[in-house]
Design a protein around this motif. Structure first.
Motif, mmCIF file in Angstrom:
data_model
loop_
_atom_site.group_PDB
_atom_site.id
_atom_site.type_symbol
_atom_site.label_atom_id
_atom_site.label_comp_id
_atom_site.label_asym_id
_atom_site.label_seq_id
_atom_site.Cartn_x
_atom_site.Cartn_y
_atom_site.Cartn_z
ATOM 1 N N GLY A 59 0.371 9.767 7.360
ATOM 2 C CA GLY A 59 -0.047 8.897 6.268
ATOM 3 C C GLY A 59 0.470 7.484 6.363
ATOM 4 O O GLY A 59 0.627 6.803 5.339
ATOM 5 N N HIS A 68 0.808 -1.220 0.000
ATOM 6 C CA HIS A 68 0.000 0.000 0.000
ATOM 7 C C HIS A 68 0.840 1.270 0.000
ATOM 8 O O HIS A 68 0.600 2.177 -0.811
ATOM 9 N N GLU A 108 1.062 3.953 -3.063
ATOM 10 C CA GLU A 108 0.726 5.358 -2.868
ATOM 11 C C GLU A 108 1.846 6.264 -3.368
ATOM 12 O O GLU A 108 1.607 7.405 -3.771
ATOM 13 N N TRP A 126 0.762 3.431 7.265
ATOM 14 C CA TRP A 126 0.014 2.182 7.413
ATOM 15 C C TRP A 126 0.261 1.691 8.830
ATOM 16 O O TRP A 126 1.391 1.712 9.328
#
Length: 398
Positions: free
Chosen positions: A193, A91, A95, A195
């Motif tokens: 931002g 992820h 991004e 995870w």
């Protein structure tokens, strides 16, 4: 008894966080072997798929996780953490415009991995297996009981460069049972931002009991979670669980396709094997489903609460006998200090030879300690008292 076997399923085995096996789970495990299902997808085993779907749904409800999260039945907490961190790797790099599954890590944007100083070692091994290496780790300080300091987390995150970031939190410190302060820690991670992955091998089960649920309040706000049913749910090995709030990310990180694999992937819906790292996999959902059916919500809550009460009883008995309890017994872990390191190690060996119970040692905050873990449904007050008496009797002779 066979000298080659350990009584790990017994009520006085306190060496590691290893549960016993519930009757229904044992019966289901025998059936699982007899049925010999390959639980890669519903084409190979409709029953295995149904069991995992049902058990996964119940587990998410019990553990306070999003109902839309995916649930992969893996081998254990190590595999669960590896899958969760693989999802995070996918992820954060996606991004940043990088396809890690196709292009690998060579030349990829640098990923920051931030974790508490008292994380479990499986986090480090997952980073090695995923190609990050352990050098990438940025450590965050912890409080007196081993829980992550959210203010220090915010400071560590702010001190580094912006970019792809993974934050690892913990439910259940392996020594003390402490859980990280999830609302504050997740908020700090979100500001950058990041995870958020939670290693909840045994501590995530605290959510199932109202008296301990506050320890994991807000944990459902993370992105991925690792857990283990063979610990507090008391099912036979192996029974790891990898949950992810973004099923598409989960599958993208670990699934694969081939022309002959009928009934898997995207259009067919993500199958069992698309959420794990194995294709030839045991139908682990049968035992978990059976255990949950046997216990129900109230039974799981009582199992967790009972083990916590037994831990407090052991701490009280040992303290009354002269030991110093080194941790705040918030869950199922007890650390007992009997003096200098050499004496402690001698006492551990004597307790193991005595045979009344089995326990191990640890080094925590510079102290050599006896570590006593409670996660077996069959442990009684009498088991605790007999074990405490044996420990104190041997301590008086050491």
């Amino acid at each position: 008894t066979d000298p080659g076997l350990m009584g790990t399923a017994g009520p006085r085995y306190f060496g590691f966080v290893i549960g016993g096996s519930l009757p229904a789970a044992v019966a289901a495990d025998v059936l699982t072997s007899g049925w010999d299902q390959c639980a890669y997808n519903a084409v190979l085993s409709p029953a295995a798929a149904a069991a995992e779907e049902a058990a996964g749904t119940w587990l998410k409800d019990l553990l306070g996780l999003p109902p839309t999260a995916s649930a992969g039945f893996v081998t254990g907490a190590q595999a669960a953490n590896t899958v969760g961190l693989a999802a995070g790797r996918h992820h954060v790099l996606a991004e940043a415009g990088w396809d890690v599954e196709h292009d690998g890590l060579h030349g990829a944007p640098q990923v920051r991995v931030v974790a508490g100083r008292e994380r479990h070692a499986t986090i480090d091994r997952s980073l090695r297996l995923l190609g990050f290496g352990t050098k990438v780790l940025e450590e965050v300080g912890t409080d007196a009981n081993g829980a992550l300091d959210p203010d220090d987390l915010a400071a560590v995150l702010a001190a580094g460069p912006s970019g792809p970031t993974i934050v690892c939190l913990q439910a259940g410190n392996v020594n003390t049972g402490a859980c990280d302060p999830f609302p504050a820690a997740i908020e700090a991670a979100r500001e950058h931002g990041a995870w958020v992955h939670v290693d909840g091998a045994f501590g995530l089960w605290a959510a199932a009991n109202p008296s301990t649920a506050h320890l994991v309040q807000g944990v459902g706000g993370a992105d991925s979670w690792g857990c283990d049913a063979h610990k507090w749910l008391n099912v036979p090995y192996d029974a790891g669980l990898a949950f992810c709030a973004r099923p598409d990310v989960h599958a993208a990180a670990v699934s694969y396709t081939a022309a002959y694999l009928v009934g898997s992937g995207g259009a067919a819906g993500w199958g069992l094997g698309d959420l794990t790292t194995e294709s030839s996999r045991r139908a682990r959902g049968f035992t978990v489903w059976a255990a949950l059916r046997e216990l129900g919500r109230s039974g799981v809550a009582e199992l967790v609460g009972h083990c916590c009460r037994m831990a407090r009883r052991m701490a009280h008995r040992l303290a009354a006998g002269g030991a110093v309890i080194a941790n705040d017994v918030v869950l199922n872990q007890v650390l007992a200090d009997f003096g200098d390191p050499e004496r402690t190690d001698r006492l551990i060996q004597q307790v193991q030879r005595d045979g009344t119970c089995w326990l191990g040692g640890t080094t925590w905050h510079g102290r050599r300690l006896i570590r006593i873990s409670f996660s077996n449904w069959t442990t009684t007050e009498d088991d605790v008292d007999r074990s405490a008496d044996a420990i104190l009797r041997l301590a008086a002779q050491t």
